[in-house]
Write a protein that holds these residues in place. Structure first.
Motif, PDB file in Angstrom:
ATOM      1  N   CYS A 177      46.057  28.722  65.452  1.00  0.00           N
ATOM      2  CA  CYS A 177      47.192  29.649  65.342  1.00  0.00           C
ATOM      3  C   CYS A 177      46.706  31.043  65.719  1.00  0.00           C
ATOM      4  O   CYS A 177      45.897  31.632  65.000  1.00  0.00           O
ATOM      5  CB  CYS A 177      47.754  29.644  63.926  1.00  0.00           C
ATOM      6  SG  CYS A 177      49.141  30.771  63.666  1.00  0.00           S
ATOM      7  N   LYS A 182      53.956  26.126  61.482  1.00  0.00           N
ATOM      8  CA  LYS A 182      53.175  25.196  62.296  1.00  0.00           C
ATOM      9  C   LYS A 182      52.577  24.065  61.470  1.00  0.00           C
ATOM     10  O   LYS A 182      52.486  22.932  61.941  1.00  0.00           O
ATOM     11  CB  LYS A 182      52.069  25.949  63.034  1.00  0.00           C
ATOM     12  CG  LYS A 182      51.398  25.125  64.123  1.00  0.00           C
ATOM     13  CD  LYS A 182      50.535  25.979  65.035  1.00  0.00           C
ATOM     14  CE  LYS A 182      49.998  25.140  66.191  1.00  0.00           C
ATOM     15  NZ  LYS A 182      49.186  25.941  67.128  1.00  0.00           N
ATOM     16  N   ASP A 242      54.451  32.174  61.471  1.00  0.00           N
ATOM     17  CA  ASP A 242      54.247  31.102  62.435  1.00  0.00           C
ATOM     18  C   ASP A 242      53.202  30.098  61.970  1.00  0.00           C
ATOM     19  O   ASP A 242      53.284  28.913  62.304  1.00  0.00           O
ATOM     20  CB  ASP A 242      53.900  31.666  63.818  1.00  0.00           C
ATOM     21  CG  ASP A 242      52.697  32.585  63.816  1.00  0.00           C
ATOM     22  OD1 ASP A 242      52.343  33.102  62.750  1.00  0.00           O
ATOM     23  OD2 ASP A 242      52.118  32.798  64.902  1.00  0.00           O
TER      24      ASP A 242
END
Length: 213
Positions: A200, A51, A47
């Motif tokens: 994150c 991102k 992720d």
């Protein structure tokens, strides 16, 4: 996309008006850096990589932007990181840290569209300290620079942050030795972990624990 033959990629004119040039590096350097790149990027959760929307990594030698030589830089207009893969092999942990240094510039920029200002970070420095873009220096670990990993960290708040992050991820043992001796670097490391976790959530305590040597 990983661009190995940069002769076919450069010169590049960016939307910001910069001209980027470089030449294809020797295969042995490209192969060696690709091994590091694969190993270091594999440390991240998927992720985070999604991102930051990094699209391209270009590997080269004699990398320049507007005629100035760089070891690497993040170029946000085309979601590209450029690396010179020929310099820095003699410095412990440097090439690994360089991967994360440039990736952090993307994290830093995506967060608020700037890497040049961070008042909370600047307050971690001595009250009379001022960053100076005219300073010169290489990005290895330098024990003589109190509060900073090296003189390059002193050229701007964005570079200071990127050096701390780069070594936290790429050479944790090296920066740990500095943290034990330098309270400012210890505080910067702590603040960095807060910053990236806010960006994150997967860059949490478990992520940092996974990096221990």
């Amino acid at each position: 996309q990983i661009v190995l033959d940069s002769n076919k990629h450069y010169p590049v004119k960016t939307l910001s008006g910069n001209t980027i040039t470089g030449k294809s590096a020797a295969k042995k350097n490209v192969d060696r850096f690709c091994d590091i790149l694969a190993e270091e990027l594999a440390k991240y959760p998927e992720d985070l990589l999604r991102k930051v929307t990094l699209e391209r990594i270009v590997l080269s030698r004699t990398l320049k932007r507007d005629g100035t030589t760089y070891g690497g830089f993040a170029e946000y207009d085309s979601d590209t990181i450029h690396f010179d893969v020929t310099e820095g092999w003699d410095l412990e942990g440097f090439m690994k840290a360089k991967v994360h240094h440039e990736l952090f510039h993307f994290i830093d920029y995506r967060d608020d569209l700037t890497i040049d200002k961070d008042e909370s970070w600047e307050k971690l420095n001595a009250a009379d300290f001022k960053y100076d873009s005219k300073k010169s220096g290489f990005g290895g670990l330098d024990d003589t620079q109190k509060g900073f990993l090296n003189t390059y960290s002193q050229t701007g708040v964005g570079e200071d942050k990127a050096e701390i992050y780069g070594y936290l991820v790429g050479h944790p043992k090296g920066i740990a030795a500095r943290i034990r001796k330098d309270g400012v670097i210890e505080r910067k490391a702590g603040r960095m972990k807060e910053l990236v976790r806010n960006y994150c959530a997967s860059l949490d305590n478990a992520f940092w624990e996974s990096l221990r040597d």
